[in-house]
Enzyme design. Structure first.
Site, PDB file in Angstrom:
ATOM      1  CG  ASN A  51      -1.867  -1.192   1.370  1.00  0.00           C
ATOM      2  OD1 ASN A  51      -2.298  -1.434   0.186  1.00  0.00           O
ATOM      3  ND2 ASN A  51      -2.120  -1.623   2.461  1.00  0.00           N
ATOM      4  CG  HIS A 137     -10.228  -2.303   7.546  1.00  0.00           C
ATOM      5  ND1 HIS A 137      -9.554  -2.166   8.780  1.00  0.00           N
ATOM      6  CD2 HIS A 137      -9.120  -2.432   6.857  1.00  0.00           C
ATOM      7  CE1 HIS A 137      -8.249  -2.877   8.896  1.00  0.00           C
ATOM      8  NE2 HIS A 137      -8.052  -3.042   7.694  1.00  0.00           N
ATOM      9  CD  GLU A 189     -12.459   0.552   4.113  1.00  0.00           C
ATOM     10  OE1 GLU A 189     -11.849   0.305   3.119  1.00  0.00           O
ATOM     11  OE2 GLU A 189     -12.889  -0.447   4.671  1.00  0.00           O
ATOM     12  CB  SER A 193      -8.840  -1.632   2.313  1.00  0.00           C
ATOM     13  OG  SER A 193      -9.781  -2.678   2.687  1.00  0.00           O
ATOM     14  CG  ASP A 218     -10.469   4.090   7.297  1.00  0.00           C
ATOM     15  OD1 ASP A 218      -9.433   4.839   7.020  1.00  0.00           O
ATOM     16  OD2 ASP A 218     -10.432   3.089   7.704  1.00  0.00           O
ATOM     17  CG  HIS A 221      -6.632   1.862   0.920  1.00  0.00           C
ATOM     18  ND1 HIS A 221      -5.517   1.073   0.771  1.00  0.00           N
ATOM     19  CD2 HIS A 221      -7.284   1.146   1.988  1.00  0.00           C
ATOM     20  CE1 HIS A 221      -5.576   0.103   1.731  1.00  0.00           C
ATOM     21  NE2 HIS A 221      -6.613   0.266   2.438  1.00  0.00           N
ATOM     22  CE  LYS A 252      -3.356   0.529   4.752  1.00  0.00           C
ATOM     23  NZ  LYS A 252      -4.355   0.376   5.661  1.00  0.00           N
TER      24      LYS A 252
HETATM   25  C1  LIG Z   1      -4.885  -0.404   6.644  1.00  0.00           C
HETATM   26  C2  LIG Z   1      -6.348  -0.132   7.085  1.00  0.00           C
HETATM   27  C3  LIG Z   1      -6.750   0.307   8.370  1.00  0.00           C
HETATM   28  C4  LIG Z   1      -5.520   0.073   9.384  1.00  0.00           C
HETATM   29  O1  LIG Z   1      -4.563   0.850   9.490  1.00  0.00           O
HETATM   30  P1  LIG Z   1      -3.263   0.155   9.935  1.00  0.00           P
HETATM   31  O2  LIG Z   1      -2.349   1.736  10.334  1.00  0.00           O
HETATM   32  O3  LIG Z   1      -2.770  -0.691   9.206  1.00  0.00           O
HETATM   33  O4  LIG Z   1      -3.504  -0.244  11.284  1.00  0.00           O
HETATM   34  C5  LIG Z   1      -7.785   1.103   8.672  1.00  0.00           C
HETATM   35  N1  LIG Z   1      -8.789   1.186   7.831  1.00  0.00           N
HETATM   36  C6  LIG Z   1      -8.577   0.652   6.485  1.00  0.00           C
HETATM   37  C7  LIG Z   1      -9.607   0.936   5.463  1.00  0.00           C
HETATM   38  C8  LIG Z   1      -7.297   0.139   6.026  1.00  0.00           C
HETATM   39  O5  LIG Z   1      -7.333  -0.249   4.859  1.00  0.00           O
END
Ligand SMILES: *Cc1c(COP(=O)(O)O)cnc(C)c1O
Length: 422
Positions: A51, A137, A189, A193, A218, A221, A252
């Protein structure tokens, strides 16, 4: 008292169940930095699984910032930020994140997972309602359960389904005898993801405003790669200032490790006082904060813009190749494409996501394809339940700005050799 053998025997039984379902996982040791290449067991692989969208994980600017912070602040952070004092690099990073995202304030957490857990359980509790997208997620699902609020799930990106739930929540709210009207929190999100598709944020904002709900987005990505100033998809769709809680991760596109929230001062103050994953956890390492700050500075620069453009050039290269395959005419090899809905195929053809899922379905089939690609020098692990639904196993291809045109051609060639469609 259980005998040790009984314990081991029980675990062995569970592991064989996992194996039989094609869901067994193991760690593969990598002996190189994260980049478009990975070295495993002395062999070099093209990496289409990370990522690290902007290729910052091994960037010299970030490394230099981390080294300098280690010289000045050492390695460990001593304790939680409320206990032994809050180290300067974290404050500088948060000021920088707030500036980047045009928010009053930002707060960082040790991971994105810890961010979701702390924030959601702070904002809603028993008697409240949390509404999440079906494909949200795992950290959002876990946080929703932990919060104790009534959990409702809406069909993926389905605004009608969401509105029905909001109407239900509204009726429930007027009936209650609680001293405070139950609060509804919607969480989604922005870029999903495992599927790479986008949430309809404009419409979501309209809906939540109509029903007086709060919205948490969130942007794990999307941060760094969407929007005129690369703030994320909410910026691209012009709704950033109407989203109460903007979440992002540092792990990411920003190339380090950690999670963050941007929003009002009141939100950040509440989190400092209430978010248990913030309060009861050792502060993120100062070196990591310094590296993250270098990443935020880079993303905002013109070099950040050209780096982002490089990513989209690669995405376009792959999506144009995919479009050529598209008219699922006779003669197109069966494989990945067969389980894709027309909507998803056209989303892919638009080339607006660095996440390109090749849905295989069967878990063991996906594992076989992943192994066959590995034999061709291409590293793409099979993503399986519970990261995606059962029978929805896939190869999740991700592109980054550090891939070359040649890398993408090699991926397409490998796909052609193995007779499957990207
Ligand atoms: C990776 C991810 C997370 C978690 O983040 P980390 O820093 O890896 O713990 C949260 N939400 C989504 C959509 C993700 O892809």
């Amino acid at each position: 008292m259980t005998k040790p053998q009984a314990f081991t025997g029980e675990l062995a039984r569970r592991l064989s169940e996992i194996r039989e379902a094609g869901l067994y996982r193991e760690l593969r040791q990598v002996d190189s930095p994260q980049s478009h290449l990975l070295v495993i067991d002395g062999r070099e692989y093209l990496n289409f699984s990370s990522n690290d969208y902007l290729g910052l994980a091994n960037d010299s600017r970030l490394k230099e910032a981390a080294i300098q912070a280690i010289e000045k602040f050492g390695v460990g952070s001593g304790a939680s930020r409320l206990i032994s004092g809050s180290l300067a690099p974290l404050h500088e990073l948060e000021a920088s994140l707030a500036g980047f995202k045009n928010a009053e304030r930002a707060l960082t957490f040790s991971s994105g997972y810890a961010t979701a857990l702390g924030v959601i359980a702070t904002l809603v509790a028993k008697d409240d309602i949390i509404v999440i997208d079906k494909l949200a997620h795992a950290c959002i699902v876990d946080a929703a359960r932990l919060s104790g609020a009534a959990l409702r799930v809406f069909a993926h990106n389905d605004l009608n389904d969401l509105e029905d739930i909001l109407k239900w929540a509204d009726r429930r709210g007027t009936k209650g005898s609680a001293s405070r009207r139950p609060q509804t929190l919607i969480v989604t999100e922005s870029v999903f993801s495992m599927d790479g598709d986008h949430a309809p944020l404009r419409e979501l904002v309209e809906l939540k405003e109509r029903y007086g709900a709060w919205l948490m987005v969130d942007e794990a990505h999307a941060t760094g790669i969407y929007g005129p100033r690369r703030q994320g998809l909410a910026e691209e769709l012009g709704v950033s200032d109407r989203v109460e809680i903007q979440m992002g991760t540092l792990g990411k596109a920003l190339g380090t490790v950690g999670g963050f929230i941007c929003g009002s001062s009141a939100l950040v103050e509440c989190l400092i006082n209430r978010a248990r994953s913030f309060i009861f956890s050792t502060a993120p390492a100062p070196a990591l904060a310094a590296a993250s700050m270098a990443a935020v500075t880079f993303v905002q620069s013109s070099a950040g813009e050209s780096r982002r453009q490089k990513l989209w050039v690669r995405v376009k290269q792959l999506s144009e190749a995919a479009t050529r395959w598209l008219p699922s005419a006779p003669g197109v090899p069966s494989g990945s494409g067969r389980n894709l809905s027309p909507a998803k195929l056209s989303a892919r053809a638009q080339g607006n996501s660095a996440i390109i899922p090749i849905v295989i379905g069967d878990e063991s089939e996906a594992m076989k394809l992943s192994a066959a690609l590995r034999a061709e020098g291409i590293y793409i692990p099979a993503v399986r339940y519970p990261a995606v639904g059962r029978g929805r196993a896939r190869l999740r291809v991700t592109l980054t700005a550090s891939h070359t045109a040649e890398d993408v051609s090699r991926l397409l060639q490998a796909a052609a050799n193995l007779n499957f469609q990207i």
